[in-house]
Design an enzyme around this catalytic site. Structure first.
Site, PDB file in Angstrom:
ATOM      1  N   LYS A   5       9.402  72.654 -16.088  1.00  0.00           N
ATOM      2  CA  LYS A   5       9.569  71.211 -16.251  1.00  0.00           C
ATOM      3  C   LYS A   5      10.089  70.557 -14.969  1.00  0.00           C
ATOM      4  O   LYS A   5       9.734  69.416 -14.652  1.00  0.00           O
ATOM      5  CB  LYS A   5      10.513  70.922 -17.417  1.00  0.00           C
ATOM      6  CG  LYS A   5       9.954  71.326 -18.775  1.00  0.00           C
ATOM      7  CD  LYS A   5       8.606  70.674 -19.072  1.00  0.00           C
ATOM      8  CE  LYS A   5       8.154  70.926 -20.505  1.00  0.00           C
ATOM      9  NZ  LYS A   5       6.809  70.355 -20.772  1.00  0.00           N
ATOM     10  N   TYR A  52      11.320  77.867 -18.544  1.00  0.00           N
ATOM     11  CA  TYR A  52      11.075  76.532 -19.096  1.00  0.00           C
ATOM     12  C   TYR A  52      11.692  75.462 -18.198  1.00  0.00           C
ATOM     13  O   TYR A  52      11.049  74.457 -17.874  1.00  0.00           O
ATOM     14  CB  TYR A  52      11.658  76.449 -20.504  1.00  0.00           C
ATOM     15  CG  TYR A  52      11.344  75.165 -21.233  1.00  0.00           C
ATOM     16  CD1 TYR A  52      10.051  74.896 -21.667  1.00  0.00           C
ATOM     17  CD2 TYR A  52      12.337  74.227 -21.492  1.00  0.00           C
ATOM     18  CE1 TYR A  52       9.756  73.717 -22.341  1.00  0.00           C
ATOM     19  CE2 TYR A  52      12.059  73.048 -22.166  1.00  0.00           C
ATOM     20  CZ  TYR A  52      10.763  72.798 -22.593  1.00  0.00           C
ATOM     21  OH  TYR A  52      10.480  71.631 -23.261  1.00  0.00           O
TER      22      TYR A  52
END
Length: 312
Positions: free
Chosen positions: A211, A207
């Site tokens: 991002k 994650y």
């Protein structure tokens, strides 16, 4: 392994959580979307609008009287519900809105060719603001800090959902945004403060990396299309108790989910309502005070702040 509680008030300075002296957990009156009226025919696409932050972003643009809203999600029933709520919201304010829906998998390139066709056929190819809000917190093995224990398919899905889809969106939809009929020329990529984190027991690596890549991609797009008037901004939406966050984060981290789900939508409208090329290619937080941020405009541009670089 037990997950430690996270106190964002003690975050390192380079996370930028307190870049503005004032921060907000709810939209301030200064960025209330209902005080904005977009031009006639203004067209917005929100990718990943079936629930949570994306749903509230779409609602913010309706509050700001955007005439055309296209929302996408993997789940048709979610889109049907959001569409009805958007239309009801428009009726309450006495405005007309055209809401179109598209069931799509944001990780597949063919989803974006279908979206492009929808815009060509239904809106004369006009696209003023594109919000890429597809994404999701990792589940399953990805929460382990030990990479050797993660599942390959879960890893690839996380990266595709949180980053690769933004490439497909840009590849297929930016050409529409550069046409004369598309006046807004604004892309908002919904990122996360998790892009700053490296501790796998707080934020899964997939994650954080997804991002982080989205932030750099935002910078690249902003720089490469600046001469054509495109503004591209990465926005951390705040930490909100969305269905996705509550479903993927361990309970010990739920204490940080205190920001209003409508905050990010208000900031997106603030970005779109006028040309803000001074924040193009940069990362901002929805919790920041936008007046404070704008007061730092000269400093941000001169010192090239709010971008990723190596400290040496």
């Amino acid at each position: 392994m037990a997950q430690p509680e996270l106190d964002l008030s003690k975050a390192p300075a380079h996370w930028g959580m307190n870049f503005t002296e004032t921060t907000h957990q709810q939209p301030s009156r200064r960025i209330d979307p209902s005080n904005v009226t977009f031009p006639q025919g203004y067209t917005v696409v929100v990718i990943g609008a079936g629930k949570g932050i994306g749903e509230h972003i779409a609602k913010a643009y309706v509050q700001a009287r955007a005439e055309n809203i296209v929302i996408t999600s993997r789940t048709g029933s979610d889109l049907d519900r959001v569409k009805k709520e958007l239309e009801t919201l428009a009726q309450q304010t006495g405005q007309a809105v055209k809401v179109s829906t598209l069931v799509q998998d944001a990780t597949k390139p063919e989803s974006y060719t279908k979206l492009k066709d929808l815009l060509e056929e239904g809106f004369n190819g006009r696209l003023d603001t594109l919000v890429f809000c597809a994404g999701g917190g990792p589940v399953g093995t990805l929460w382990t800090p030990h990479i050797d224990e993660t599942d390959v398919d879960e890893w690839n899905e996380s990266i595709a959902l949180n980053f690769t889809g933004s490439y497909y969106a840009a590849k297929y939809l930016v050409p529409l945004m550069l046409r004369p009929q598309s006046h807004g020329k604004t892309i908002v990529n919904i990122t996360s403060a998790a892009s700053h984190f490296t501790g796998g027991n707080i934020t899964p690596a997939s994650y954080s990396i997804g991002k982080l890549a989205l932030n750099r991609f935002t910078q690249i797009l902003g720089e490469n299309y600046a001469d054509q008037g495109l503004v591209v901004v990465a926005v951390h939406p705040g930490s909100s108790p969305t269905p996705g966050a509550l479903g993927s984060m361990p309970p010990s981290l739920h204490n940080i989910l205190t920001d209003d789900q409508g905050l990010c939508g208000a900031v997106c409208v603030w970005i779109s309502k006028e040309k803000r090329d001074w924040i193009s290619g940069r990362y901002i937080c929805a919790t920041w005070d936008m007046d404070d941020l704008e007061s730092k405009k000269e400093e941000i541009v001169k010192e090239d702040k709010l971008k990723w670089r190596m400290a040496v």
